[in-house]
Design a protein around this motif. Structure first.
Motif, PDB file in Angstrom:
ATOM      1  N   VAL A   1     -36.744 -52.747  -8.349  1.00 27.62           N
ATOM      2  CA  VAL A   1     -36.183 -54.064  -8.596  1.00 27.62           C
ATOM      3  C   VAL A   1     -34.961 -53.910  -9.497  1.00 27.62           C
ATOM      4  O   VAL A   1     -34.915 -53.016 -10.348  1.00 27.62           O
ATOM      5  N   SER A   2     -33.961 -54.765  -9.303  1.00 30.75           N
ATOM      6  CA  SER A   2     -32.781 -54.741 -10.174  1.00 30.75           C
ATOM      7  C   SER A   2     -32.914 -55.820 -11.245  1.00 30.75           C
ATOM      8  O   SER A   2     -33.494 -56.885 -11.011  1.00 30.75           O
ATOM      9  N   ILE A   3     -32.389 -55.502 -12.432  1.00 30.13           N
ATOM     10  CA  ILE A   3     -32.412 -56.449 -13.555  1.00 30.13           C
ATOM     11  C   ILE A   3     -31.010 -56.473 -14.153  1.00 30.13           C
ATOM     12  O   ILE A   3     -30.482 -55.434 -14.582  1.00 30.13           O
ATOM     13  N   GLY A   4     -30.380 -57.658 -14.162  1.00 28.46           N
ATOM     14  CA  GLY A   4     -29.014 -57.770 -14.672  1.00 28.46           C
ATOM     15  C   GLY A   4     -28.738 -59.125 -15.283  1.00 28.46           C
ATOM     16  O   GLY A   4     -29.449 -60.099 -15.029  1.00 28.46           O
ATOM     17  N   HIS A   5     -27.663 -59.153 -16.087  1.00 30.75           N
ATOM     18  CA  HIS A   5     -27.251 -60.367 -16.795  1.00 30.75           C
ATOM     19  C   HIS A   5     -26.091 -60.989 -16.025  1.00 30.75           C
ATOM     20  O   HIS A   5     -25.147 -60.296 -15.653  1.00 30.75           O
ATOM     21  N   TYR A   6     -26.149 -62.336 -15.810  1.00 27.50           N
ATOM     22  CA  TYR A   6     -25.169 -62.990 -14.959  1.00 27.50           C
ATOM     23  C   TYR A   6     -24.663 -64.293 -15.571  1.00 27.50           C
ATOM     24  O   TYR A   6     -25.399 -65.016 -16.238  1.00 27.50           O
ATOM     25  N   SER A   7     -23.365 -64.568 -15.271  1.00 26.14           N
ATOM     26  CA  SER A   7     -22.828 -65.915 -15.413  1.00 26.14           C
ATOM     27  C   SER A   7     -22.938 -66.529 -14.030  1.00 26.14           C
ATOM     28  O   SER A   7     -22.178 -66.184 -13.115  1.00 26.14           O
ATOM     29  N   VAL A   8     -23.877 -67.391 -13.865  1.00 29.57           N
ATOM     30  CA  VAL A   8     -24.286 -67.765 -12.517  1.00 29.57           C
ATOM     31  C   VAL A   8     -23.573 -68.996 -11.960  1.00 29.57           C
ATOM     32  O   VAL A   8     -23.639 -69.244 -10.760  1.00 29.57           O
ATOM     33  N   ASP A   9     -22.870 -69.765 -12.817  1.00 25.77           N
ATOM     34  CA  ASP A   9     -22.249 -71.006 -12.338  1.00 25.77           C
ATOM     35  C   ASP A   9     -20.758 -70.949 -12.659  1.00 25.77           C
ATOM     36  O   ASP A   9     -20.323 -71.249 -13.782  1.00 25.77           O
ATOM     37  N   ALA A  10     -19.989 -70.575 -11.658  1.00 25.58           N
ATOM     38  CA  ALA A  10     -18.549 -70.392 -11.878  1.00 25.58           C
ATOM     39  C   ALA A  10     -17.859 -71.714 -12.225  1.00 25.58           C
ATOM     40  O   ALA A  10     -16.972 -71.762 -13.093  1.00 25.58           O
ATOM     41  N   VAL A  11     -18.233 -72.774 -11.567  1.00 30.29           N
ATOM     42  CA  VAL A  11     -17.595 -74.070 -11.821  1.00 30.29           C
ATOM     43  C   VAL A  11     -17.874 -74.525 -13.247  1.00 30.29           C
ATOM     44  O   VAL A  11     -16.966 -74.981 -13.977  1.00 30.29           O
ATOM     45  N   ALA A  12     -19.114 -74.406 -13.661  1.00 31.70           N
ATOM     46  CA  ALA A  12     -19.467 -74.813 -15.017  1.00 31.70           C
ATOM     47  C   ALA A  12     -18.779 -73.922 -16.047  1.00 31.70           C
ATOM     48  O   ALA A  12     -18.372 -74.406 -17.131  1.00 31.70           O
ATOM     49  N   THR A  13     -18.617 -72.654 -15.734  1.00 31.03           N
ATOM     50  CA  THR A  13     -17.964 -71.727 -16.656  1.00 31.03           C
ATOM     51  C   THR A  13     -16.489 -72.109 -16.836  1.00 31.03           C
ATOM     52  O   THR A  13     -15.965 -72.140 -17.976  1.00 31.03           O
ATOM     53  N   GLN A  14     -15.802 -72.391 -15.739  1.00 36.54           N
ATOM     54  CA  GLN A  14     -14.394 -72.788 -15.827  1.00 36.54           C
ATOM     55  C   GLN A  14     -14.224 -74.082 -16.624  1.00 36.54           C
ATOM     56  O   GLN A  14     -13.265 -74.238 -17.403  1.00 36.54           O
ATOM     57  N   GLN A  15     -15.165 -74.960 -16.460  1.00 41.86           N
ATOM     58  CA  GLN A  15     -15.084 -76.218 -17.177  1.00 41.86           C
ATOM     59  C   GLN A  15     -15.217 -76.018 -18.685  1.00 41.86           C
ATOM     60  O   GLN A  15     -14.556 -76.709 -19.487  1.00 41.86           O
ATOM     61  N   VAL A  16     -16.038 -75.065 -19.106  1.00 44.67           N
ATOM     62  CA  VAL A  16     -16.203 -74.767 -20.529  1.00 44.67           C
ATOM     63  C   VAL A  16     -14.867 -74.345 -21.131  1.00 44.67           C
ATOM     64  O   VAL A  16     -14.466 -74.843 -22.215  1.00 44.67           O
ATOM     65  N   TYR A  17     -14.145 -73.474 -20.475  1.00 45.60           N
ATOM     66  CA  TYR A  17     -12.883 -72.982 -21.032  1.00 45.60           C
ATOM     67  C   TYR A  17     -11.778 -74.040 -20.944  1.00 45.60           C
ATOM     68  O   TYR A  17     -10.891 -74.104 -21.813  1.00 45.60           O
ATOM     69  N   LYS A  18     -11.801 -74.868 -19.939  1.00 42.32           N
ATOM     70  CA  LYS A  18     -10.838 -75.972 -19.867  1.00 42.32           C
ATOM     71  C   LYS A  18     -11.023 -76.932 -21.034  1.00 42.32           C
ATOM     72  O   LYS A  18     -10.047 -77.418 -21.630  1.00 42.32           O
ATOM     73  N   ASP A  19     -12.275 -77.172 -21.350  1.00 43.76           N
ATOM     74  CA  ASP A  19     -12.563 -78.075 -22.459  1.00 43.76           C
ATOM     75  C   ASP A  19     -12.053 -77.489 -23.771  1.00 43.76           C
ATOM     76  O   ASP A  19     -11.571 -78.226 -24.660  1.00 43.76           O
ATOM     77  N   ILE A  20     -12.127 -76.195 -23.955  1.00 47.15           N
ATOM     78  CA  ILE A  20     -11.642 -75.551 -25.178  1.00 47.15           C
ATOM     79  C   ILE A  20     -10.125 -75.691 -25.285  1.00 47.15           C
ATOM     80  O   ILE A  20      -9.574 -76.053 -26.344  1.00 47.15           O
ATOM     81  N   VAL A  21      -9.450 -75.395 -24.195  1.00 47.98           N
ATOM     82  CA  VAL A  21      -7.982 -75.467 -24.201  1.00 47.98           C
ATOM     83  C   VAL A  21      -7.520 -76.913 -24.423  1.00 47.98           C
ATOM     84  O   VAL A  21      -6.602 -77.181 -25.219  1.00 47.98           O
ATOM     85  N   ASN A  22      -8.161 -77.845 -23.731  1.00 49.18           N
ATOM     86  CA  ASN A  22      -7.768 -79.249 -23.873  1.00 49.18           C
ATOM     87  C   ASN A  22      -8.054 -79.779 -25.266  1.00 49.18           C
ATOM     88  O   ASN A  22      -7.408 -80.726 -25.731  1.00 49.18           O
TER      89      ASN A  22
END
Length: 743
Positions: free
Chosen positions: A342-363
């Protein structure tokens, strides 16, 4: 006519009177003479003749059965030759049928035994009925719970004393009971392995196949349960240091291994139907042979397009099933058997939500106008057709606005948390759907059960922190997990130092850290160059570790015992005392009475066969057999010495000879025998019938009373006076008759 009838009547009366007045002892003498009159050679010849005839008859019957007509004359004439079974095959079938019949009869006898009629005999410490290495007494104490393990458990569970004694290997694992259990100081039992289980620790390896120190330890070689592979993927051709992914692949060496993590974001369950195919893929990937591509999208389509996305998704979900009921950041587990991975890994699973986080910081830091200018500048610098002139023209203006607030932007972006966490099998799902897992570098290391638990705890904590682009991404979590397990050790001075398995993963500046896949990949590549054990290298298709198929063995079959065999050994009929067989005590040699030459009775058998006349055989010299039967004391008042007649015995049938032997015994006072031996007619007749001990095999018989035929042979005499009187009467009658007739 009347006179003639009178004469005939006298003759008939004489004929009837003769047997009536003849003593019964004469008849007894005649009977005895018929037996005793046969010589030794005649008896032996008869026995040998009967034996030869029986053996010949049995041999003929066996040959008649074992020598069937292989090819009949009719078949030869017609050309239809049918080959029958050979004699050896027929004989083997006969033996097998006989063994099966015996087993069935024994089982029938076994089933008919009513154990309620039996009770246990006293268990002894110097006896081991089933030869399992544990005495009967100790077995009884273990089964009764008189001796327990240190944690208060019964060694054989709820099994009874009789159940354990039925075999020398209770669990049939190839190890005798005494090889699995030892008792220390007669106080408590120590289990080297569980005598009630073939696989004591339930790790998939039979006790017989494991070292004694591993039988009660889950895993092999001191508790090793699996292998961990660290996989670092990065494509240098992208010129992007953030490109790639780092994760681990866990392969189980044992059965029933449960990997549990208290915080799992995404969960993909491996389809059991593909279990063996995935193991075969691991072997193919290890050797470079075909078959490993089943784990990749390349086994489904030639290239990735939007049109074939449904086809790829269907193929992927056939192998890795999404657990739709699993909630993010809740516990999850997978159970692995030997060879599963079995594979075990760490992920950022929601690209849309991730982009929104950084947009909010910049804005939050810049005005909308500045943000628009920044986005235009970014697009001109990084697009498919970079507009260098635009960047040169607008960069000074934008920088004048951005730079004053740049530290705030960097700090907030660095610490920003985006949706994500640890996932099971997300990497394998992606590899099958649309993402290659190369170019890569791989290193592997064995892992124990304790280390596995430590790894699970580490991932649970890191998964709860969700995801950060720089300090807590896939590279950070995978590299830190690996280093926690294998990257550090304690030296002889108690200092924590790095091992050769330590991997670098980040660049640091002040309080900032950026973990990059390319750094981990280079660390693994260096391990390969310096020859670190466990270096796998780059692989086109990522799988778990390939394992050879484990063939379980059980060792020698256990020796089993039926209830019938236990009777008289460890169980007995209720209320019936067991009389122990006394030890044979040698007695002084008996000196024969002078004038009477016989074999002295061997008193070594005295005390055995009580209450019966069963014969027992003892070897005397070479090819000699003597059958001895105890004799009851004679009723003669004076002190007597038993004298035993001897009859030759045929070696092959001692029991038959005993049934036909004749014995003569004379009771007389020792003193009178010595004085009158030459004058006594009885002693003289004994000397004539005595056979030399050194020349003949003997059967000595003692009976409760002297046979009538033996007494008659020496004492009875024929009634001559009676016969003479009868003859005279007949002659007188004849004379009278003749005289009258003459007149």
């Amino acid at each position: 006519m009347k006179k003639n009838c009178r004469f005939v009547a006298m003759v008939l009366a004489s004929a009837l009177v003769l047997p009536a007045v003849s003593p019964l002892s004469v008849l007894a003498e005649n009977d005895a003479t018929e037996v005793a009159g046969e010589t030794t050679e005649e008896i032996t010849a008869k026995v040998e003749s009967n034996t030869t005839e029986e053996n010949s008859k049995e041999q003929n019957e066996e040959e008649e059965f074992l020598e069937p007509e292989i090819v009949s004359t009719e078949n030869l004439e017609t050309g239809n030759v049918i080959v029958a079974e050979t004699k050896d095959e027929l004989k083997q079938d006969t033996v097998e049928d006989s063994e099966e019949k015996n087993a069935q009869e024994e089982q029938k006898d076994q089933n008919e035994i009513d154990l309620d009629k039996y009770e246990l005999m006293d268990a002894r410490g110097d006896k081991d009925f089933n030869n399992d290495g544990i005495s009967d007494l100790m077995t009884k104490l273990l089964c009764d719970g008189e001796i327990l393990t240190k944690d208060g458990k019964k060694v054989f569970g709820e099994a009874s004393y009789l159940d354990v004694q039925k075999s020398d290997d209770f669990d049939s694992d190839g190890l005798k009971n005494g090889e699995e259990v030892i008792v220390e100081n007669d106080e408590y039992a120590v289990l080297l392995s569980d005598p009630t289980k073939v696989d004591s620790d339930e790790d998939g390896y039979n006790d017989f196949d494991e070292k004694s120190e591993d039988r009660m330890v889950y895993g092999i070689n001191g508790g090793v349960v699996g292998s961990v592979r660290l996989v670092a993927r990065h494509d240098e051709s992208t010129k992007n240091p953030t490109h790639g992914h780092v994760y681990i692949v866990y392969t189980s060496y044992v059965d029933n291994l449960k990997l549990s993590i208290d915080d799992i974001y995404g969960y993909y369950v491996t389809n059991e139907a593909y279990r063996e195919k995935l193991q075969d893929a691991a072997k193919a990937a290890a050797t470079g042979e075909e078959g490993a591509e089943i784990v990749s999208w390349r086994s489904t389509v030639d290239e990735i397009t939007e049109a074939n996305a449904p086809q790829r998704a269907k193929a992927t979900e056939d192998i890795y099933i999404v657990d739709a009921e699993h909630e993010p950041h809740t516990p999850a587990s997978v159970t692995l058997n030997r060879g599963d991975y079995v594979s075990i890994g760490h992920y950022s699973v929601d690209a849309v939500a991730t982009q929104q986080v950084y947009k909010d910081i910049v804005n939050g830091i810049y005005t909308p106008e500045v943000v628009d200018e920044l986005m235009k500048l970014y697009s001109a610098a990084t697009g498919a057709n970079p507009d260098i002139e635009y960047v040169k023209a607008h960069l000074p203006e934008i920088a004048a606005v951005v730079v004053p607030k740049l530290p705030e932007l960097i700090n907030k972006s660095y610490n920003a948390i985006t949706p994500g966490g640890v996932c099971f099998n997300r990497e394998f799902y992606n590899q099958k759907f649309e993402f290659d897992q190369g170019p890569n570098e791989i290193i592997e290391h064995d892992i124990t059960l304790d280390q596995t638990k430590k790894m699970s705890e580490f991932y649970a904590v890191e998964s709860g922190k969700q995801y950060q682009v720089m300090p807590h991404n896939c590279t950070s979590v995978a590299a830190d997990a690996w280093n926690t397990l294998f990257g550090f050790t304690t030296d002889e001075n108690g200092n924590i130092v790095k091992t050769q398995y330590y991997v670098a993963s980040a660049i640091r500046y002040l309080d900032y850290r950026a973990d990059l896949p390319v750094i981990v990949k280079n660390s693994i590549r260096i391990m390969g160059k310096i020859g670190v054990d466990g270096y796998v290298g780059p692989k086109t298709y990522v799988t778990g570790k390939a394992l050879e198929k484990y063939e379980k063995s059980t060792g020698a079959a256990p020796t089993t015992f039926t209830t019938l065999q236990m009777i008289g050994a460890i169980i007995k009929e209720k209320g019936k005392a067991i009389v122990p067989t006394p030890e044979v005590v040698p007695t002084p040699e008996v000196v024969p009475t002078p004038g009477v030459v016989v074999n002295p009775v061997d008193s070594g058998n005295k005390g055995n066969n009580t209450g019966s006349n069963m014969a027992s055989t003892n070897q005397i010299g070479t090819n000699q057999t003597e059958t001895v039967i105890p004799m009851v004391q004679s009723t003669v008042t004076a002190q007597v010495t038993p004298v035993l007649a001897t009859v030759p015995t045929v070696e092959s049938t001692p029991n038959r000879i005993a049934a036909h032997s004749t014995s003569k015994s004379v009771a007389a006072n020792d003193k009178e025998v010595v004085e009158d031996v030459e004058e006594s007619s009885e002693d003289a007749s004994l000397e004539e019938t005595t056979v030399d001990d050194e020349e003949k095999d003997t059967v000595s018989i003692e009976s409760e009373e002297t046979p009538l035929s033996a007494e008659g042979a020496s004492k009875a005499s024929f009634p001559w006076p009676v016969l003479i009187a009868i003859a005279a009467a007949i002659l007188c009658g004849i004379a009278v008759y003749a005289r009258k007739r003459a007149k």
